[in-house]
Write an enzyme that holds these catalytic residues in place. Structure first.
Site, PDB file in Angstrom:
ATOM      1  N   HIS A 104       2.163   3.944   8.589  1.00 46.60           N
ATOM      2  CA  HIS A 104       1.481   3.455   9.799  1.00 46.60           C
ATOM      3  C   HIS A 104       1.572   4.482  10.930  1.00 46.60           C
ATOM      4  O   HIS A 104       0.641   4.624  11.723  1.00 46.60           O
ATOM      5  CB  HIS A 104       2.054   2.112  10.250  1.00 46.60           C
ATOM      6  CG  HIS A 104       2.045   1.076   9.167  1.00 46.60           C
ATOM      7  ND1 HIS A 104       2.872  -0.013   9.162  1.00 46.60           N
ATOM      8  CD2 HIS A 104       1.303   0.987   8.023  1.00 46.60           C
ATOM      9  CE1 HIS A 104       2.642  -0.732   8.066  1.00 46.60           C
ATOM     10  NE2 HIS A 104       1.707  -0.145   7.357  1.00 46.60           N
TER      11      HIS A 104
ATOM     12  N   HIS B  15      -5.877  -3.770   7.102  1.00 47.53           N
ATOM     13  CA  HIS B  15      -4.561  -3.131   6.974  1.00 47.53           C
ATOM     14  C   HIS B  15      -4.534  -2.172   5.788  1.00 47.53           C
ATOM     15  O   HIS B  15      -3.927  -1.089   5.877  1.00 47.53           O
ATOM     16  CB  HIS B  15      -3.421  -4.153   6.857  1.00 47.53           C
ATOM     17  CG  HIS B  15      -2.103  -3.472   6.881  1.00 47.53           C
ATOM     18  ND1 HIS B  15      -1.519  -3.037   8.053  1.00 47.53           N
ATOM     19  CD2 HIS B  15      -1.317  -3.029   5.880  1.00 47.53           C
ATOM     20  CE1 HIS B  15      -0.422  -2.376   7.763  1.00 47.53           C
ATOM     21  NE2 HIS B  15      -0.272  -2.355   6.442  1.00 47.53           N
TER      22      HIS B  15
ATOM     23  N   ASP C 281      -3.538   1.690   5.931  1.00 40.84           N
ATOM     24  CA  ASP C 281      -2.609   2.352   5.013  1.00 40.84           C
ATOM     25  C   ASP C 281      -3.260   3.585   4.372  1.00 40.84           C
ATOM     26  O   ASP C 281      -2.612   4.627   4.202  1.00 40.84           O
ATOM     27  CB  ASP C 281      -2.186   1.397   3.886  1.00 40.84           C
ATOM     28  CG  ASP C 281      -1.100   0.410   4.316  1.00 40.84           C
ATOM     29  OD1 ASP C 281      -0.427   0.646   5.332  1.00 40.84           O
ATOM     30  OD2 ASP C 281      -0.934  -0.594   3.596  1.00 40.84           O
TER      31      ASP C 281
ATOM     32  N   HIS D  56      -0.557   2.177  -1.942  1.00 41.73           N
ATOM     33  CA  HIS D  56       0.081   3.480  -1.722  1.00 41.73           C
ATOM     34  C   HIS D  56       0.116   4.335  -2.983  1.00 41.73           C
ATOM     35  O   HIS D  56      -0.109   5.541  -2.934  1.00 41.73           O
ATOM     36  CB  HIS D  56       1.499   3.272  -1.200  1.00 41.73           C
ATOM     37  CG  HIS D  56       1.525   2.507   0.085  1.00 41.73           C
ATOM     38  ND1 HIS D  56       0.850   2.928   1.208  1.00 41.73           N
ATOM     39  CD2 HIS D  56       2.120   1.347   0.423  1.00 41.73           C
ATOM     40  CE1 HIS D  56       1.038   2.054   2.184  1.00 41.73           C
ATOM     41  NE2 HIS D  56       1.797   1.084   1.734  1.00 41.73           N
TER      42      HIS D  56
HETATM   43 ZN   LIG Z   1       0.919  -0.867   5.578  1.00 39.16          ZN
END
Ligand SMILES: [Zn+2]
Length: 316
Positions: A85, A242, A246, A269
């Site tokens: 973030h 969100h 990311d 991720h």
């Molecule tokens: Zn995140």
């Protein structure tokens, strides 16, 4: 001061500090965002403990973990978790160079979004450096598939995100966001979207010694049939926003603003890291280009503004 994407590299105009809690460790953390010279990139500097003085670059080669968050390490045991973030805020606002001093092994979660980091960067202000800005230009499509998920980068004149999630709960379901990322759109559309988690997963995470700092102050908590947070959602599709936030943070590891289109389906991720790794593994898939210098622009006086506007759509 608003961020901008111009022809020259930027850094912070002054230092700025933040304190918070590590979402996984539950421990207090202080960070100081410091100006850095051109071509430094974004670097972490551990400021206490055994690893004091260790620097870790925000670079795909530093990625040592992608479960729940992105972890960077130096290969000798020093590591920093939950970098995404903060890196999203720096990259999203067009900060090319910064040294991030940190006294813990995890970036503080703040409110679960990038908004506190955006405020801090605004407080510090941006400064232009002499060094010309470089962009990572994607030259061909790179696609990674992973157990029903996929991510890809493709050539594009700008930085475009197309992110889709598909959760088997009607509170989320299928959500998709397509967005041209620049400092203005990042700030408005992505920076405030919070991380989220399922209540049914919390006990399992706690048993594993994770998410010890997670609370309704920093996570959208999803119950059986409702959002647990009393304040509700910041956007009806906050979840996919969100995920896009990311992605901006994970793609900041490329080391330069990306000229390309990133698409992901059920990603995260791990997939973001795999896509960058695949890109860098194929020397024909990318190149670094410098922003054109003003004097090289034809019809200098008139085109100057057009060129600046092209690189700085949200300059005002
Ligand atoms: Zn995140």
């Amino acid at each position: 001061m608003k961020g901008f994407i111009g022809a020259r590299q930027t850094t912070l105009a002054s230092e700025v500090s933040l304190t918070g809690t590590g979402v996984h460790s539950g421990a207090p953390v202080s960070i100081v965002l410091c100006p850095a010279d051109g071509d430094t990139g974004l670097r972490f500097l551990l400021s206490n403990g055994d690893a004091e003085g260790t620097e870790i670059a925000a670079d795909p080669r530093s990625v040592t973990g992608v479960t729940l968050c992105t972890v960077l390490g130096d290969g000798n045991g020093a590591s920093i978790a939950t970098v995404e973030h903060l890196l999203a805020a720096l990259s999203g606002l067009g900060v090319d160079n910064a040294l991030i001093e940190i006294d813990s092994s995890e970036v503080p979660i703040m409110d679960g979004s990038a908004s506190c980091f955006v405020e801090a960067i605004d407080e510090a202000g941006l400064a232009e450096l002499d060094a010309p800005r470089r962009f990572l230009k994607v030259l061909k499509r790179i696609r990674v598939e992973d157990a029903g998920a996929y991510g890809e980068l493709a050539p594009h004149n700008g930085f475009h995100l197309d992110v889709e999630i598909d959760f088997d709960t009607k509170l989320i379901g299928t959500q998709r966001i397509e967005i041209d990322v620049n400092p203005g759109s990042f700030r408005r559309e992505l920076s405030r979207a919070r991380t989220f988690g399922f209540m049914k997963d919390v006990e399992r995470l706690w048993a594993a010694g994770l998410a010890l700092g997670a609370s309704l102050e920093n996570t959208v908590a999803i119950g059986e049939d409702r959002i647990i947070n009393r304040e509700g959602l910041r956007f009806s599709d906050e979840f996919v926003r969100h995920k896009a936030l990311d992605a901006v943070g994970d793609l900041a590891l490329a080391g330069a603003p990306i000229l390309g289109s990133f698409r992901s389906h059920r990603g995260g991720h791990r997939l973001n890291a795999l896509v960058l790794k695949a890109l860098f593994a194929d020397a024909d898939a990318w190149t670094m280009i410098e922003a054109p210098r003003y004097r090289e622009v034809r019809h200098a006086e008139l085109s100057h503004r057009l060129a600046a506007a092209n690189f700085a759509p949200e300059r005002s």
